[in-house]
Design a protein around this motif. Sequence first.
Motif, short mmCIF file in Angstrom:
data_model
loop_
_atom_site.label_atom_id
_atom_site.label_comp_id
_atom_site.label_asym_id
_atom_site.label_seq_id
_atom_site.Cartn_x
_atom_site.Cartn_y
_atom_site.Cartn_z
N ALA A 163 29.92 4.73 104.29
CA ALA A 163 31.25 5.12 104.78
C ALA A 163 31.07 6.23 105.82
CB ALA A 163 32.14 5.58 103.64
N PRO A 164 30.64 5.88 107.01
CA PRO A 164 30.38 6.89 108.05
C PRO A 164 31.67 7.49 108.59
CG PRO A 164 30.11 4.70 108.97
CD PRO A 164 30.35 4.51 107.50
N PRO A 165 31.56 8.63 109.29
CA PRO A 165 32.74 9.23 109.93
C PRO A 165 33.22 8.37 111.09
CG PRO A 165 30.75 10.36 110.61
CD PRO A 165 30.34 9.40 109.53
N SER B 135 42.48 16.81 117.97
CA SER B 135 42.06 15.42 118.07
C SER B 135 40.77 15.13 117.32
CB SER B 135 41.86 15.04 119.55
OG SER B 135 43.09 15.03 120.23
N LEU B 136 39.90 16.12 117.26
CA LEU B 136 38.59 15.95 116.64
C LEU B 136 38.32 17.11 115.68
CD1 LEU B 136 36.61 15.15 119.92
CD2 LEU B 136 37.42 13.46 118.28
N ILE B 137 37.71 16.80 114.55
CA ILE B 137 37.23 17.82 113.63
C ILE B 137 35.77 17.51 113.34
CG2 ILE B 137 37.43 18.80 111.31
CD1 ILE B 137 39.71 19.63 113.10
N TYR B 138 34.91 18.49 113.53
CA TYR B 138 33.47 18.29 113.41
C TYR B 138 32.94 18.81 112.08
CZ TYR B 138 33.23 17.41 118.48
OH TYR B 138 33.39 16.90 119.75
N ALA B 139 31.92 18.12 111.56
CA ALA B 139 31.27 18.54 110.33
C ALA B 139 29.80 18.14 110.37
CB ALA B 139 31.94 17.90 109.11
N PRO B 140 28.88 19.08 110.17
CA PRO B 140 27.46 18.71 110.11
C PRO B 140 27.22 17.79 108.93
CG PRO B 140 27.80 20.98 109.37
CD PRO B 140 29.10 20.51 109.94
N LEU B 141 26.38 16.79 109.13
CA LEU B 141 26.14 15.84 108.05
C LEU B 141 25.48 16.50 106.84
CD1 LEU B 141 25.02 12.50 109.71
CD2 LEU B 141 27.29 13.23 108.96
N ARG B 142 24.61 17.47 107.08
CA ARG B 142 23.93 18.09 105.95
C ARG B 142 23.69 19.58 106.13
NH1 ARG B 142 19.32 14.47 103.82
NH2 ARG B 142 21.05 13.54 102.66
N PRO C 127 24.69 23.06 108.00
CA PRO C 127 25.55 23.85 108.90
C PRO C 127 24.73 24.62 109.91
CG PRO C 127 26.24 24.09 106.61
CD PRO C 127 24.92 23.37 106.58
N LEU C 128 25.20 24.64 111.15
CA LEU C 128 24.52 25.38 112.21
C LEU C 128 25.10 26.78 112.37
CD1 LEU C 128 24.29 22.51 114.86
CD2 LEU C 128 22.47 23.38 113.40
N HIS C 129 26.34 26.98 111.88
CA HIS C 129 27.00 28.28 112.02
C HIS C 129 27.80 28.58 110.75
CE1 HIS C 129 26.00 28.22 116.29
NE2 HIS C 129 26.51 27.00 116.35
N HIS C 130 27.92 29.86 110.45
CA HIS C 130 28.73 30.28 109.31
C HIS C 130 30.18 29.83 109.51
CE1 HIS C 130 30.56 32.63 106.20
NE2 HIS C 130 31.22 33.36 107.06
N GLY C 131 30.76 29.26 108.46
CA GLY C 131 32.14 28.82 108.54
C GLY C 131 32.31 27.34 108.78
N GLN C 132 31.20 26.61 108.92
CA GLN C 132 31.29 25.16 109.05
C GLN C 132 31.30 24.52 107.66
OE1 GLN C 132 27.82 24.31 111.51
NE2 GLN C 132 29.14 23.88 113.25
N LEU C 133 32.16 23.53 107.47
CA LEU C 133 32.13 22.72 106.27
C LEU C 133 31.29 21.48 106.54
CD1 LEU C 133 35.90 22.81 105.20
CD2 LEU C 133 34.01 24.08 104.18
N THR C 134 30.48 21.08 105.59
CA THR C 134 29.68 19.87 105.76
C THR C 134 30.57 18.63 105.66
OG1 THR C 134 29.18 19.61 103.42
CG2 THR C 134 27.70 21.03 104.72
N PHE C 135 29.99 17.52 106.05
CA PHE C 135 30.71 16.25 106.01
C PHE C 135 31.20 15.95 104.60
CE2 PHE C 135 30.45 11.63 105.25
CZ PHE C 135 31.42 11.20 106.12
N ARG D 166 35.02 15.52 103.42
CA ARG D 166 35.40 14.25 102.83
C ARG D 166 35.97 14.45 101.43
NH1 ARG D 166 33.62 9.09 104.75
NH2 ARG D 166 34.84 8.93 106.66
N GLY D 167 35.57 15.56 100.79
CA GLY D 167 36.09 15.85 99.46
C GLY D 167 37.52 16.31 99.44
N GLN D 168 38.04 16.67 100.62
CA GLN D 168 39.43 17.10 100.71
C GLN D 168 40.35 15.88 100.77
OE1 GLN D 168 40.24 20.36 100.53
NE2 GLN D 168 38.05 20.76 100.35
N ARG D 169 41.51 16.01 100.24
CA ARG D 169 42.45 14.91 100.18
C ARG D 169 42.80 14.41 101.59
NH1 ARG D 169 48.50 15.22 97.44
NH2 ARG D 169 49.06 13.04 97.77
N ASP D 170 42.83 13.10 101.72
CA ASP D 170 43.26 12.43 102.96
C ASP D 170 42.27 12.60 104.11
OD1 ASP D 170 45.59 11.57 101.71
OD2 ASP D 170 46.69 13.39 102.28
N PHE D 171 41.08 13.10 103.88
CA PHE D 171 40.12 13.19 104.99
C PHE D 171 39.16 12.01 104.91
CE2 PHE D 171 39.58 17.08 107.69
CZ PHE D 171 39.12 16.39 108.77
#
Length: 222
Positions: free
Chosen positions: A32-34, A196-203, A205-213, A217-222
């Motif tokens: 189930a890719p982004p 329009s776009l929301i980015y998430a590192p697959l595994r 994080p490159l910077h503090h404050g990034q959520l992983t994929f 995906r664990g959030q409702r409706d994402f």
Amino acid sequence: MSAPRRIKIPTCALVGVIASVDELRLATGMRAPPDLFELRLDHLPNLRESQLLKLRRPFIITARHPVEGGKKMLSRRRDLLLKFLPQARFVDIELRSLHELGTVWNEARCLGVGRICSFHDLKRTPNTSVLHKKLLSARKAGADVFKVVTRAEDIRDLLTLFEFLWSEFGSMRLCVMATGKFGPISRLFFRDAGSSLIYAPLRHPLHHGQLTFQELRGQRDF
């Protein structure tokens, strides 16, 4: 020359960022890719075209400028971007790099590849007037999407980004996110606010404050 592809701008699309061989391997096996992938070519200087054949989604290519969070490989950015441009759905070039990488920017237009003009400030959040001026420059350059990522360490920074997104919403497609303390909430809140776009590192994080994929995906409706 074949006719340029029609550029389709996604709405609230989730972008999985690939910045390592490990993440590329993960991406090619995802059930189930982004909606899109982003290839961070500054982290993947030895990437081969054959390695992308198993990706099951279109991809964005970028080779980030070091001042805006990229690896130091300025001399190779142009060649890497041109190499993968014909296969890309979008190319992301920083506003500061449009002159240096003008060949890539113009070739993307000829090929029908979507053009994302980006601005990253990983130290602070400029005021809305500064962001507005940068948006005008991106629009003048013919960008399809203007992407803004700043560091948000207090609620005022988050509100500044929201004000910018809300006030400029009708002018062109925008992608707005934050790093830092308020980075995680920005990636949830701004999705519903019109980014329009929301980015998430697959595994990784490159910077503090990034959520992983997986976290997104664990959030409702994402």
